[in-house]
Design a protein around this motif. Structure first.
Motif, mmCIF file in Angstrom:
data_model
loop_
_atom_site.group_PDB
_atom_site.id
_atom_site.type_symbol
_atom_site.label_atom_id
_atom_site.label_comp_id
_atom_site.label_asym_id
_atom_site.label_seq_id
_atom_site.Cartn_x
_atom_site.Cartn_y
_atom_site.Cartn_z
ATOM 1 N N ARG A 1 -9.849 4.350 -11.554
ATOM 2 C CA ARG A 1 -8.445 4.059 -11.272
ATOM 3 C C ARG A 1 -7.727 3.618 -12.543
ATOM 4 N NH1 ARG A 1 -13.027 0.788 -10.558
ATOM 5 N NH2 ARG A 1 -12.490 -1.368 -11.001
ATOM 6 N N ASN B 1 0.842 -1.191 0.000
ATOM 7 C CA ASN B 1 0.000 0.000 0.000
ATOM 8 C C ASN B 1 0.880 1.245 0.000
ATOM 9 O OD1 ASN B 1 -2.276 -1.689 0.225
ATOM 10 N ND2 ASN B 1 -2.080 -1.741 2.454
ATOM 11 N N TRP C 1 -7.911 7.706 -9.263
ATOM 12 C CA TRP C 1 -8.199 9.091 -9.607
ATOM 13 C C TRP C 1 -9.362 9.623 -8.777
ATOM 14 C CZ3 TRP C 1 -4.392 10.899 -12.516
ATOM 15 C CH2 TRP C 1 -3.717 10.020 -13.359
ATOM 16 N N THR C 2 -10.362 8.788 -8.576
ATOM 17 C CA THR C 2 -11.501 9.087 -7.712
ATOM 18 C C THR C 2 -11.842 7.809 -6.962
ATOM 19 O OG1 THR C 2 -13.226 8.450 -9.306
ATOM 20 C CG2 THR C 2 -12.381 10.712 -9.456
ATOM 21 N N GLU C 3 -12.910 7.817 -6.189
ATOM 22 C CA GLU C 3 -13.300 6.635 -5.435
ATOM 23 C C GLU C 3 -13.614 5.453 -6.347
ATOM 24 O OE1 GLU C 3 -13.642 5.750 -2.117
ATOM 25 O OE2 GLU C 3 -12.352 7.496 -1.830
ATOM 26 N N ILE D 1 0.147 5.529 -1.377
ATOM 27 C CA ILE D 1 -0.546 6.770 -1.024
ATOM 28 C C ILE D 1 -2.045 6.591 -1.201
ATOM 29 C CG2 ILE D 1 -0.770 9.228 -1.547
ATOM 30 C CD1 ILE D 1 2.077 9.072 -2.737
ATOM 31 N N GLY D 2 -2.823 6.938 -0.177
ATOM 32 C CA GLY D 2 -4.269 6.794 -0.272
ATOM 33 C C GLY D 2 -4.660 5.349 -0.526
ATOM 34 N N LYS D 3 -5.430 5.111 -1.594
ATOM 35 C CA LYS D 3 -5.854 3.757 -1.954
ATOM 36 C C LYS D 3 -4.905 3.112 -2.957
ATOM 37 C CE LYS D 3 -10.211 2.950 -2.616
ATOM 38 N NZ LYS D 3 -11.587 2.986 -3.166
ATOM 39 N N ASP D 4 -3.842 3.818 -3.359
ATOM 40 C CA ASP D 4 -2.907 3.298 -4.357
ATOM 41 C C ASP D 4 -2.135 2.097 -3.807
ATOM 42 O OD1 ASP D 4 -3.790 5.537 -5.632
ATOM 43 O OD2 ASP D 4 -1.802 6.373 -6.040
ATOM 44 N N ASP D 5 -1.618 1.267 -4.735
ATOM 45 C CA ASP D 5 -0.782 0.148 -4.309
ATOM 46 C C ASP D 5 0.219 -0.217 -5.396
ATOM 47 O OD1 ASP D 5 -1.892 -2.125 -6.052
ATOM 48 O OD2 ASP D 5 -3.710 -1.449 -5.043
ATOM 49 N N HIS E 1 -3.289 3.453 -9.440
ATOM 50 C CA HIS E 1 -3.580 4.783 -8.884
ATOM 51 C C HIS E 1 -5.082 5.068 -8.985
ATOM 52 C CE1 HIS E 1 -3.410 9.025 -7.957
ATOM 53 N NE2 HIS E 1 -3.985 9.313 -9.110
#
Length: 357
Positions: free
Chosen positions: A286, A234, A281-283, A236-240, A279
């Motif tokens: 991606r 994991n 971009w919004t909820e 940044i944020g929801k990125d992996d 990544h």
């Protein structure tokens, strides 16, 4: 039967027992997937890019397909559970002339009980959490482990120990370009052994696997070994970030036909890697950037697959994806002829609509 919001349906059948009442639960899942795929280059068209492929003069083609659609059922009764799954990819039955009537193929069929798993499922070498999200089925196969086979496995919280189906894929000594003498698999009598360690946390997960093999096709008995590292981290944020690294006598376990177990009677050594960064971009929207490569020592194969995509959820269970990518063959000198091997590349664009059941 009662509808629920998850991508499965649970049915409980209550049966009367002498001691107590027990429930059997059935979970149905899978997805329906529609693809539109365009390929342009000099590697022959494939429904999805494996690590194999053949060089042609032109591979320009458009194909619509729903054969990747998948259905599964999970059954739980007390401490015993089972799972079976089919899809329709790779069927030799269907074509555009005969109504595209694709036959199902078995993906999984296994039983689990108190840490023991027996049946056909992902090899213990495979860490499915590290697969990238892609429109092309199976993500960058030229660079990762993607093997399902029959096995017996015991699992604890961190460790897995398995004996898996043995199979030697390759050519015997004396093979030529026009006459490849494929290994006789009737002497595959020692199961492949896999030991795996997993570590998990809020940061993601990592697995380390080792493979031990005994290859005895005919007068060329050899021991083989390899190691695999896979991780989902994991960021940044929801990125992996998803990674796989493989080295050793792994043969058919990596690259999906990019590497063989034996070449001209000699055991092959493979180096393979895959990475993918996803990544958000919004909820609900991606992208994934991915790359996979496999190289071998004796056969001098060099295959890679790279791409980028954009996915968005139109509803919680309906995803639309668009992907651009490139698959390339940069093989070196052929071990059969001593001449440079054919090289080529194909670019592709794919649009997918996927409804999760």
């Amino acid at each position: 039967m009662k509808s629920i919001t998850k991508a499965s349906i649970c049915i409980c059948l209550i049966a009367s027992c002498s001691q107590s009442t027990m429930a059997t639960e059935y979970h149905f899942g899978g997805f329906i997937k529609a693809n539109a795929r365009y390929v342009d280059g000099d590697i022959a068209f494939q429904d999805s890019w494996t690590g194999g492929g053949s060089i042609t003069e032109s591979a320009k083609r458009t194909q619509f397909s729903a054969a990747e659609s998948r259905l599964n059922v999970g059954i739980t009764h007390g401490d015993v559970s089972g799972f079976a799954e089919i899809d329709f990819s790779g069927s030799s039955q269907g074509n555009a002339v005969f109504s595209n009537s694709y036959s199902p193929r078995l993906r999984h069929a296994y039983i689990s009980y108190e840490g023991l798993t027996a049946g056909q499922t992902w090899s213990t070498m495979v860490n499915t959490s590290t697969f990238a999200e892609t429109a092309d089925l199976g993500v960058p196969l030229a660079g990762q482990t993607m093997v399902r086979q029959t096995l017996v496995r015991y699992s604890t919280d961190s460790w897995q120990f398995a004996l898996e189906n043995p199979y030697t894929y390759g050519t015997k000594a004396g093979s030529t370009v026009t006459d490849k003498k494929w290994v006789d698999t009737s002497n595959d009598y020692v199961p492949d052994a896999v030991i795996r360690f997993d570590k998990k946390g809020d940061w993601g997960n990592v697995s380390v696997s080792s493979l031990l093999r005994y290859l005895d096709p005919q007068d060329t008995a050899q021991f083989g070994a390899g190691v695999s590292i896979a991780a989902k981290l994991n960021t940044i944020g929801k990125d992996d970030l998803r990674l796989q690294l493989h080295y050793g006598n792994l043969g058919r376990y990596v690259g999906t036909d990019a590497a063989r177990d034996m070449i001209n009677g000699e055991i092959e050594t493979t180096t393979s890697a895959m990475f993918a960064y996803r990544h958000f971009w919004t909820e609900r929207t991606r992208s994934s950037l991915f790359y996979g490569v496999t190289m071998t020592d004796i056969e001098q194969t060099d295959r890679f697959h790279a791409g980028v995509n954009l996915f968005t959820n139109l509803t919680p269970v309906l995803a639309l994806g668009f992907e651009l990518g490139r698959y390339q063959i940069d093989d070196g000198q052929s071990p059969y002829s001593g001449e440079p091997a054919p090289q080529g590349a194909s670019n592709y664009a794919q649009l997918s609509l996927q409804f999760y059941i």
